[in-house]
Design a protein around this motif. Structure first.
Motif, PDB file in Angstrom:
ATOM      1  N   PRO A   9      42.142  34.521  29.387  1.00  0.00           N
ATOM      2  CA  PRO A   9      40.792  34.971  29.738  1.00  0.00           C
ATOM      3  C   PRO A   9      40.508  34.721  31.218  1.00  0.00           C
ATOM      4  N   VAL A  10      39.672  35.546  31.804  1.00  0.00           N
ATOM      5  CA  VAL A  10      39.444  35.473  33.243  1.00  0.00           C
ATOM      6  C   VAL A  10      38.860  34.127  33.649  1.00  0.00           C
ATOM      7  N   ILE A 227      38.278  35.913  44.508  1.00  0.00           N
ATOM      8  CA  ILE A 227      37.390  37.065  44.692  1.00  0.00           C
ATOM      9  C   ILE A 227      37.751  38.174  43.707  1.00  0.00           C
ATOM     10  N   PHE A 228      39.048  38.455  43.578  1.00  0.00           N
ATOM     11  CA  PHE A 228      39.477  39.504  42.646  1.00  0.00           C
ATOM     12  C   PHE A 228      39.136  39.119  41.198  1.00  0.00           C
ATOM     13  N   ARG A 237      36.956  44.398  33.725  1.00  0.00           N
ATOM     14  CA  ARG A 237      38.316  44.933  33.735  1.00  0.00           C
ATOM     15  C   ARG A 237      38.924  44.649  35.110  1.00  0.00           C
ATOM     16  N   PRO A 238      40.228  44.395  35.175  1.00  0.00           N
ATOM     17  CA  PRO A 238      40.849  44.020  36.447  1.00  0.00           C
ATOM     18  C   PRO A 238      41.013  45.207  37.396  1.00  0.00           C
ATOM     19  N   ILE A 239      41.110  44.887  38.680  1.00  0.00           N
ATOM     20  CA  ILE A 239      41.460  45.894  39.674  1.00  0.00           C
ATOM     21  C   ILE A 239      42.937  46.222  39.510  1.00  0.00           C
TER      22      ILE A 239
END
Length: 278
Positions: A9-10, A227-228, A237-239
């Motif tokens: 998880p983020v 930051i990302f 959702r990821p870059i």
């Protein structure tokens, strides 16, 4: 692989990315505690008395006043006080103090100076009161002094951007090794323990610097990755990893270029006494 970093998880990835820098700063607190536990008493920011002919006393500052800020730099510890005075112009300083709960500001205070080689250096013509050392004040002082070092790092980084400090004021690995050697040599003039303490102080400064700089929001650093991750946390959702990889690669290239320049400045300083931008 369910245990892979990218599949966590983020919020967990954010903790992992921040953990290294946070441990650097926590280690700095431990090293600060090792230094402070040797002191019979700690230093406060409250004026106890003045030397004869004190510039502060002439300006209207009184014994019992507590320093609040120097030229806008907030003073919370004696390290803040030393740093702010060291970077101030002795010919004109704005000093704010707290007196009986009221904040007072004295503008354009001219400090006493003395000649040191080809430079005029400030004379600190006042004394501050002490703080009793006990387990509680030791922990409080260690944490507060480490926070002061963190603030000094941030202030110095801003000074680099604004031009207050130049490349000659920076040091890379070679410059840091030379500074540690000089600190140890100066300490050895007094004995083994002062030399060890000087080295511990340098270690504390370096580890806190690493922690702070690593959290800067720059590509290739943990702060850039953070930051990302924060963007991913907001967007849910990821870059695209390809684009993120390009950003970090470009940041890494710039970081290596900067390291080469700083290292060259360190070598130049060793042989000439002055680095780039001196």
């Amino acid at each position: 692989d369910d245990r892979a970093f990218g599949n966590k998880p983020v919020w967990r990835r954010i903790i992992v990315v921040c953990a290294g820098a946070i441990m650097n700063i926590l280690f700095g607190i431990v090293l600060m505690m090792v230094l402070l536990v040797q002191q019979p008493m700690f230093t406060s920011t409250t004026i106890a008395q003045f030397a004869e002919g004190s510039a502060l006393q002439k300006a209207g500052i009184q014994a019992g006043d507590q320093f609040y800020s120097i030229d806008g730099y907030r003073v919370r510890t004696d390290r803040d006080l030393s740093f702010s005075l060291a970077t101030a112009n002795p010919q004109s300083i704005d000093i704010s103090v707290v007196r009986k709960g009221e904040k007072l500001t004295f503008h354009d205070v001219k400090m006493n100076t003395r000649q040191n080689g080809d430079k005029q250096v400030m004379v600190l013509d006042f004394y501050v009161s002490g703080i009793e050392r006990n387990p509680v004040t030791l922990i409080q002082k260690s944490g507060a002094d480490t926070v002061s070092v963190v603030r000094m790092v941030w202030y110095s980084l801003v000074g680099l951007v604004t031009g207050q400090f130049g490349l000659n004021d920076m040091a890379g690995p070679i410059g840091a090794a030379d500074a540690i050697s000089q600190a140890a040599s100066m300490g050895l003039k007094e004995g083994i323990l002062p030399a060890v303490n000087n080295i511990i102080m340098m270690m504390m400064m370096i580890t806190v610097n690493l922690g702070v700089v690593n959290l800067l929001p720059l590509p290739a650093l943990d702060g850039g990755r953070l930051i990302f991750l924060l963007i991913e946390l907001v967007r849910r959702r990821p870059i695209n990893p390809k684009y993120e990889g390009w950003v970090h690669a470009a940041g890494f290239a710039l970081l290596m270029t900067f390291m080469i320049i700083v290292t060259y400045s360190d070598v130049l300083r060793l042989f000439t006494g002055k680095g780039l931008g001196a």
